[in-house]
Design a protein around this motif. Structure first.
Motif, short mmCIF file in Angstrom:
data_model
loop_
_atom_site.label_atom_id
_atom_site.label_comp_id
_atom_site.label_asym_id
_atom_site.label_seq_id
_atom_site.Cartn_x
_atom_site.Cartn_y
_atom_site.Cartn_z
N THR A 160 -2.89 10.32 -13.19
CA THR A 160 -2.79 9.33 -12.13
C THR A 160 -4.14 8.87 -11.63
O THR A 160 -4.26 7.80 -11.04
CB THR A 160 -1.97 9.89 -10.95
OG1 THR A 160 -2.54 11.15 -10.55
CG2 THR A 160 -0.53 10.08 -11.34
N GLU A 164 -3.04 3.45 -12.39
CA GLU A 164 -2.60 3.07 -11.04
C GLU A 164 -1.08 3.20 -10.98
O GLU A 164 -0.36 2.24 -11.25
CB GLU A 164 -3.05 1.64 -10.75
CG GLU A 164 -2.75 1.19 -9.34
CD GLU A 164 -3.47 2.03 -8.29
OE1 GLU A 164 -2.89 2.24 -7.22
OE2 GLU A 164 -4.59 2.48 -8.56
N TRP A 166 0.92 3.95 -8.38
CA TRP A 166 1.60 3.39 -7.21
C TRP A 166 1.86 1.91 -7.38
O TRP A 166 2.88 1.39 -6.93
CB TRP A 166 0.75 3.64 -5.95
CG TRP A 166 1.50 3.46 -4.67
CD1 TRP A 166 1.40 2.42 -3.81
CD2 TRP A 166 2.46 4.36 -4.10
NE1 TRP A 166 2.23 2.60 -2.74
CE2 TRP A 166 2.90 3.79 -2.88
CE3 TRP A 166 2.99 5.58 -4.49
CZ2 TRP A 166 3.84 4.40 -2.07
CZ3 TRP A 166 3.93 6.20 -3.68
CH2 TRP A 166 4.34 5.60 -2.48
N LYS A 185 10.57 5.48 -7.11
CA LYS A 185 9.23 5.15 -6.61
C LYS A 185 9.27 3.94 -5.68
O LYS A 185 8.62 3.92 -4.63
CB LYS A 185 8.28 4.88 -7.77
CG LYS A 185 6.86 4.48 -7.34
CD LYS A 185 5.98 4.23 -8.53
CE LYS A 185 6.35 2.96 -9.25
NZ LYS A 185 5.82 1.76 -8.58
N LYS A 189 8.22 3.67 -1.67
CA LYS A 189 7.24 2.69 -1.17
C LYS A 189 7.74 1.98 0.09
O LYS A 189 6.95 1.42 0.85
CB LYS A 189 6.91 1.67 -2.25
CG LYS A 189 6.08 2.25 -3.40
CD LYS A 189 5.92 1.28 -4.54
CE LYS A 189 5.05 0.11 -4.16
NZ LYS A 189 4.78 -0.77 -5.31
N SER A 193 3.40 4.89 2.71
CA SER A 193 2.23 4.19 2.16
C SER A 193 1.63 5.07 1.06
O SER A 193 1.94 6.27 0.97
CB SER A 193 1.20 3.91 3.24
OG SER A 193 0.69 5.12 3.76
N GLU A 194 0.76 4.50 0.24
CA GLU A 194 0.17 5.27 -0.86
C GLU A 194 -0.63 6.45 -0.34
O GLU A 194 -0.52 7.58 -0.85
CB GLU A 194 -0.71 4.36 -1.71
CG GLU A 194 -1.34 5.08 -2.91
CD GLU A 194 -2.18 4.14 -3.75
OE1 GLU A 194 -2.69 4.60 -4.79
OE2 GLU A 194 -2.32 2.96 -3.38
N SER A 195 -1.44 6.23 0.68
CA SER A 195 -2.27 7.31 1.23
C SER A 195 -1.40 8.38 1.91
O SER A 195 -1.67 9.58 1.79
CB SER A 195 -3.27 6.74 2.23
OG SER A 195 -2.60 6.06 3.28
N SER A 198 0.31 10.44 -0.95
CA SER A 198 -0.61 11.26 -1.73
C SER A 198 -1.23 12.38 -0.92
O SER A 198 -1.67 13.40 -1.48
CB SER A 198 -1.71 10.39 -2.33
OG SER A 198 -2.43 9.72 -1.31
#
Length: 246
Positions: A160, A164, A166, A185, A189, A193-195, A198
């Motif tokens: 990952t 990319e 996400w 996925k 979303k 959020s991605e942050s 993760s």
């Protein structure tokens, strides 16, 4: 051959009564690690070769043994004419091993993906073009390996970093199971959020489910419908009646 009392299956193949795996012109024969069973399976293959005209290439054929004495192994090598090799071996581009695949054995996958990224970075490609290459090539390599093995977490994290995930867009040629994974996925979303996703210290199925389900009002009729005294048919009808959907 498999019905002969002298033949013994491989311990992990006995329940399925599995003696061979064949793909295109590749053949894997398996049996218990004893001379008698190996000799019988070689004789069966010799009969097949005489009937079909298809013979094994001794230079490309190998024997893999474990838990056997050196005398028995040498006897099998002399009878078969094949050479002895060690696991893992590569088949259809992936390593075949007796245990769960390790991080070191997945190094070939990471190195292959990293080499392609470095090759693309030397070209004058736009961000959109690089994303297209990642979606069509790099993640297809990952999907191919993931269909065969449960990849270690460290390997997935390394992958990952190079791709990319996400922002990955699903292709038209994706398989059914990969489409289902990507649908999950897209649901994530909507609430993460991605942050935020993760940076989760530990992934919790309960936590993610509660986030997706959101807060729902508690009902007081659940014990009336979902109890052991009702039959499944009556439960379903009662549920429809309460939901005013009859």
């Amino acid at each position: 051959m498999s019905y002969m009392s002298q033949f013994q299956y491989h311990p992990r193949c006995k329940e399925l009564k599995l003696t061979h795996l064949c793909f295109a012109d590749d053949l894997i024969l398996c049996c218990k690690g004893e001379f008698q069973s190996v000799y019988l399976i070689l004789q069966a293959f010799k009969l097949f070769s005489a009937s079909s005209g298809l013979k094994a290439n001794q230079q490309k054929s190998s024997i893999y043994c474990h838990g056997m004495s050196n005398d028995v192994i040498q006897r099998i090598i002399d009878v078969s004419g094949f050479t002895r090799s060690q696991l893992p071996f590569n088949h259809l581009g992936v390593p075949i091993c007796a245990k769960r695949i390790s991080v070191a054995q997945c190094g070939m996958l990471v190195d292959k993906m990293t080499a392609r990224i470095k090759m693309w970075s030397t070209r004058n490609l736009s961000y959109v073009a690089r994303m297209q290459l990642i979606n069509s090539v790099l993640l297809s390599l990952h999907m191919y390996w993931a269909q065969i093995y449960i990849l270690p977490m460290n390997v997935l994290q390394e992958i990952t970093k190079n791709g990319e995930w996400w922002g990955y867009q699903l292709g038209n040629s994706a398989s059914w199971y990969w489409k289902k994974i990507c649908e999950v996925k897209e649901l994530l979303k909507q609430v993460y959020s991605e942050s935020e996703f993760s940076n989760m210290p530990h992934y919790s199925v309960k936590q993610v489910y509660e986030k997706l389900a959101d807060d729902k009002p508690k009902v007081h009729w659940d014990g009336l419908v979902w109890n052991r005294l009702n039959t499944p048919k009556h439960r379903f009808i009662a549920w429809l009646a309460i939901q005013a959907r009859l």
